[in-house]
Scaffold this motif. Sequence first.
Motif, PDB file in Angstrom:
ATOM      1  N   GLU B  38      -0.029  -3.636  20.797  1.00  0.00           N
ATOM      2  CA  GLU B  38       0.644  -4.242  21.948  1.00  0.00           C
ATOM      3  C   GLU B  38       1.765  -5.150  21.434  1.00  0.00           C
ATOM      4  O   GLU B  38       1.739  -5.575  20.270  1.00  0.00           O
ATOM      5  CB  GLU B  38      -0.371  -5.007  22.783  1.00  0.00           C
ATOM      6  CG  GLU B  38      -1.424  -4.071  23.386  1.00  0.00           C
ATOM      7  CD  GLU B  38      -2.443  -4.782  24.246  1.00  0.00           C
ATOM      8  OE1 GLU B  38      -2.125  -5.089  25.415  1.00  0.00           O
ATOM      9  OE2 GLU B  38      -3.557  -5.020  23.760  1.00  0.00           O
ATOM     10  N   PRO B  39       2.735  -5.466  22.289  1.00  0.00           N
ATOM     11  CA  PRO B  39       3.883  -6.274  21.837  1.00  0.00           C
ATOM     12  C   PRO B  39       3.451  -7.584  21.191  1.00  0.00           C
ATOM     13  O   PRO B  39       2.616  -8.318  21.729  1.00  0.00           O
ATOM     14  CB  PRO B  39       4.664  -6.516  23.139  1.00  0.00           C
ATOM     15  CG  PRO B  39       4.301  -5.362  24.009  1.00  0.00           C
ATOM     16  CD  PRO B  39       2.867  -5.035  23.687  1.00  0.00           C
ATOM     17  N   GLY B  40       4.011  -7.853  20.022  1.00  0.00           N
ATOM     18  CA  GLY B  40       3.738  -9.109  19.337  1.00  0.00           C
ATOM     19  C   GLY B  40       2.378  -9.198  18.675  1.00  0.00           C
ATOM     20  O   GLY B  40       1.998 -10.258  18.167  1.00  0.00           O
ATOM     21  N   ALA B  41       1.658  -8.094  18.651  1.00  0.00           N
ATOM     22  CA  ALA B  41       0.306  -8.136  18.091  1.00  0.00           C
ATOM     23  C   ALA B  41       0.186  -7.197  16.901  1.00  0.00           C
ATOM     24  O   ALA B  41       1.088  -6.416  16.591  1.00  0.00           O
ATOM     25  CB  ALA B  41      -0.713  -7.742  19.161  1.00  0.00           C
ATOM     26  N   GLY B  42      -0.964  -7.284  16.228  1.00  0.00           N
ATOM     27  CA  GLY B  42      -1.250  -6.375  15.131  1.00  0.00           C
ATOM     28  C   GLY B  42      -1.819  -5.063  15.655  1.00  0.00           C
ATOM     29  O   GLY B  42      -1.647  -4.719  16.827  1.00  0.00           O
ATOM     30  N   LEU B  43      -2.492  -4.337  14.793  1.00  0.00           N
ATOM     31  CA  LEU B  43      -3.060  -3.047  15.164  1.00  0.00           C
ATOM     32  C   LEU B  43      -4.533  -3.213  15.520  1.00  0.00           C
ATOM     33  O   LEU B  43      -5.288  -3.827  14.773  1.00  0.00           O
ATOM     34  CB  LEU B  43      -2.942  -2.056  13.999  1.00  0.00           C
ATOM     35  CG  LEU B  43      -1.541  -1.776  13.477  1.00  0.00           C
ATOM     36  CD1 LEU B  43      -1.601  -0.820  12.309  1.00  0.00           C
ATOM     37  CD2 LEU B  43      -0.675  -1.207  14.577  1.00  0.00           C
ATOM     38  N   GLN B  44      -4.886  -2.632  16.652  1.00  0.00           N
ATOM     39  CA  GLN B  44      -6.282  -2.665  17.092  1.00  0.00           C
ATOM     40  C   GLN B  44      -6.903  -1.301  16.837  1.00  0.00           C
ATOM     41  O   GLN B  44      -6.380  -0.285  17.331  1.00  0.00           O
ATOM     42  CB  GLN B  44      -6.345  -3.001  18.582  1.00  0.00           C
ATOM     43  CG  GLN B  44      -7.735  -2.963  19.184  1.00  0.00           C
ATOM     44  CD  GLN B  44      -7.712  -2.997  20.699  1.00  0.00           C
ATOM     45  OE1 GLN B  44      -6.669  -3.230  21.314  1.00  0.00           O
ATOM     46  NE2 GLN B  44      -8.844  -2.755  21.323  1.00  0.00           N
ATOM     47  N   LEU B  45      -7.990  -1.259  16.074  1.00  0.00           N
ATOM     48  CA  LEU B  45      -8.668   0.006  15.828  1.00  0.00           C
ATOM     49  C   LEU B  45      -9.320   0.495  17.117  1.00  0.00           C
ATOM     50  O   LEU B  45     -10.126  -0.201  17.720  1.00  0.00           O
ATOM     51  CB  LEU B  45      -9.737  -0.176  14.747  1.00  0.00           C
ATOM     52  CG  LEU B  45     -10.614   1.036  14.450  1.00  0.00           C
ATOM     53  CD1 LEU B  45      -9.802   2.152  13.805  1.00  0.00           C
ATOM     54  CD2 LEU B  45     -11.784   0.641  13.541  1.00  0.00           C
ATOM     55  N   LEU B  46      -8.952   1.709  17.538  1.00  0.00           N
ATOM     56  CA  LEU B  46      -9.545   2.283  18.741  1.00  0.00           C
ATOM     57  C   LEU B  46     -10.746   3.152  18.396  1.00  0.00           C
ATOM     58  O   LEU B  46     -11.826   3.015  18.970  1.00  0.00           O
ATOM     59  CB  LEU B  46      -8.515   3.141  19.489  1.00  0.00           C
ATOM     60  CG  LEU B  46      -7.365   2.394  20.150  1.00  0.00           C
ATOM     61  CD1 LEU B  46      -6.389   3.382  20.765  1.00  0.00           C
ATOM     62  CD2 LEU B  46      -7.880   1.419  21.199  1.00  0.00           C
ATOM     63  N   THR B  47     -10.541   4.082  17.483  1.00  0.00           N
ATOM     64  CA  THR B  47     -11.587   5.007  17.108  1.00  0.00           C
ATOM     65  C   THR B  47     -11.164   5.743  15.846  1.00  0.00           C
ATOM     66  O   THR B  47      -9.989   5.718  15.466  1.00  0.00           O
ATOM     67  CB  THR B  47     -11.872   6.008  18.250  1.00  0.00           C
ATOM     68  OG1 THR B  47     -13.015   6.809  17.921  1.00  0.00           O
ATOM     69  CG2 THR B  47     -10.679   6.912  18.534  1.00  0.00           C
ATOM     70  N   TYR B  48     -12.129   6.402  15.193  1.00  0.00           N
ATOM     71  CA  TYR B  48     -11.779   7.218  14.039  1.00  0.00           C
ATOM     72  C   TYR B  48     -12.776   8.357  13.938  1.00  0.00           C
ATOM     73  O   TYR B  48     -13.875   8.313  14.506  1.00  0.00           O
ATOM     74  CB  TYR B  48     -11.723   6.396  12.750  1.00  0.00           C
ATOM     75  CG  TYR B  48     -13.018   5.750  12.326  1.00  0.00           C
ATOM     76  CD1 TYR B  48     -13.489   4.604  12.956  1.00  0.00           C
ATOM     77  CD2 TYR B  48     -13.743   6.261  11.247  1.00  0.00           C
ATOM     78  CE1 TYR B  48     -14.666   4.002  12.548  1.00  0.00           C
ATOM     79  CE2 TYR B  48     -14.909   5.660  10.824  1.00  0.00           C
ATOM     80  CZ  TYR B  48     -15.365   4.518  11.474  1.00  0.00           C
ATOM     81  OH  TYR B  48     -16.526   3.913  11.058  1.00  0.00           O
ATOM     82  N   ILE B  49     -12.371   9.396  13.225  1.00  0.00           N
ATOM     83  CA  ILE B  49     -13.176  10.602  13.148  1.00  0.00           C
ATOM     84  C   ILE B  49     -13.191  11.104  11.724  1.00  0.00           C
ATOM     85  O   ILE B  49     -12.174  11.055  11.027  1.00  0.00           O
ATOM     86  CB  ILE B  49     -12.643  11.670  14.142  1.00  0.00           C
ATOM     87  CG1 ILE B  49     -13.595  12.851  14.264  1.00  0.00           C
ATOM     88  CG2 ILE B  49     -11.238  12.137  13.774  1.00  0.00           C
ATOM     89  CD1 ILE B  49     -13.258  13.770  15.452  1.00  0.00           C
ATOM     90  N   PHE B  50     -14.341  11.553  11.289  1.00  0.00           N
ATOM     91  CA  PHE B  50     -14.477  12.142   9.963  1.00  0.00           C
ATOM     92  C   PHE B  50     -14.059  13.598  10.069  1.00  0.00           C
ATOM     93  O   PHE B  50     -14.286  14.247  11.090  1.00  0.00           O
ATOM     94  CB  PHE B  50     -15.918  11.990   9.493  1.00  0.00           C
ATOM     95  CG  PHE B  50     -16.176  12.443   8.097  1.00  0.00           C
ATOM     96  CD1 PHE B  50     -17.237  13.285   7.812  1.00  0.00           C
ATOM     97  CD2 PHE B  50     -15.365  12.032   7.046  1.00  0.00           C
ATOM     98  CE1 PHE B  50     -17.488  13.710   6.522  1.00  0.00           C
ATOM     99  CE2 PHE B  50     -15.603  12.450   5.756  1.00  0.00           C
ATOM    100  CZ  PHE B  50     -16.668  13.297   5.493  1.00  0.00           C
ATOM    101  N   SER B  51     -13.496  14.118   9.018  1.00  0.00           N
ATOM    102  CA  SER B  51     -12.882  15.441   9.086  1.00  0.00           C
ATOM    103  C   SER B  51     -13.867  16.589   9.283  1.00  0.00           C
ATOM    104  O   SER B  51     -13.444  17.709   9.574  1.00  0.00           O
ATOM    105  CB  SER B  51     -12.035  15.698   7.846  1.00  0.00           C
ATOM    106  OG  SER B  51     -12.842  15.599   6.696  1.00  0.00           O
TER     107      SER B  51
END
Lengths: 114, 114
Positions: B38-51
């Motif tokens: 979001e503007p002015g913010a860092g990165l927020q982890l939403l989700t991740y997936i193993f291959s």
Amino acid sequence: KAGVTQTPRYLIKTRGQQVTLSCSPISGHRSVSWYQQTPGQGLQFLFEYFSETQRNKGNFPGRFSGRQFSNSRSEMNVSTLELGDSALYLCASRADPGGGSPLHFGNGTRLTVT
Amino acid sequence: GEDVEQSLFLSVREGDSSVINCTYTDSSSTYLYWYKQEPGAGLQLLTYIFSNMDMKQDQRLTVLLNKKDKHLSLRIADTQTGDSAIYFCAESMGIYNQGGKLIFGQGTELSVKP
């Protein structure tokens, strides 16, 4: 649990100066990575530290350096600043350097070089 | 080499589903991530997936992975105005020394209209 904390949030420096940015990881996280974000180049990996040792390094000049302390806190230093170093510098931590441990990012330090 | 591609913009109506797409080139990638900024913010982890997975669902988020085509997508159900942000796809080698080095796409700016 507190998130990744980066200080300061904003910095203005002059060309030729040097700067030190600080990062406190999430409690219990032992691995810290640094990234540079610019509109032109996007997000680029700088380096990762674990147990006070640099584990991996991105493609940046030697003016960019970092270190990690025994409490897992990390600092990065940029010497002889150039205008192109203006960017958002993001620190991220993860529990361990294993592949299954995701990165959690702080809000960044916005560096402006004039 | 390592490369991650995303479309730059997506506009949807509030209440619709959003689908953000990503392609990557490195077949040895083991983990794939979605982050929100979001503007002015860092990165927020939403989700991740193993291959070795082809789908992961987490509340309104669904991640689909087509490993053969090296294609990753993020579906947001019932998109809200608060979902307006830039979404980044990222890949990681996942092995011990590379796990902190993520390769990011350029980001997709999601605009949600009321």
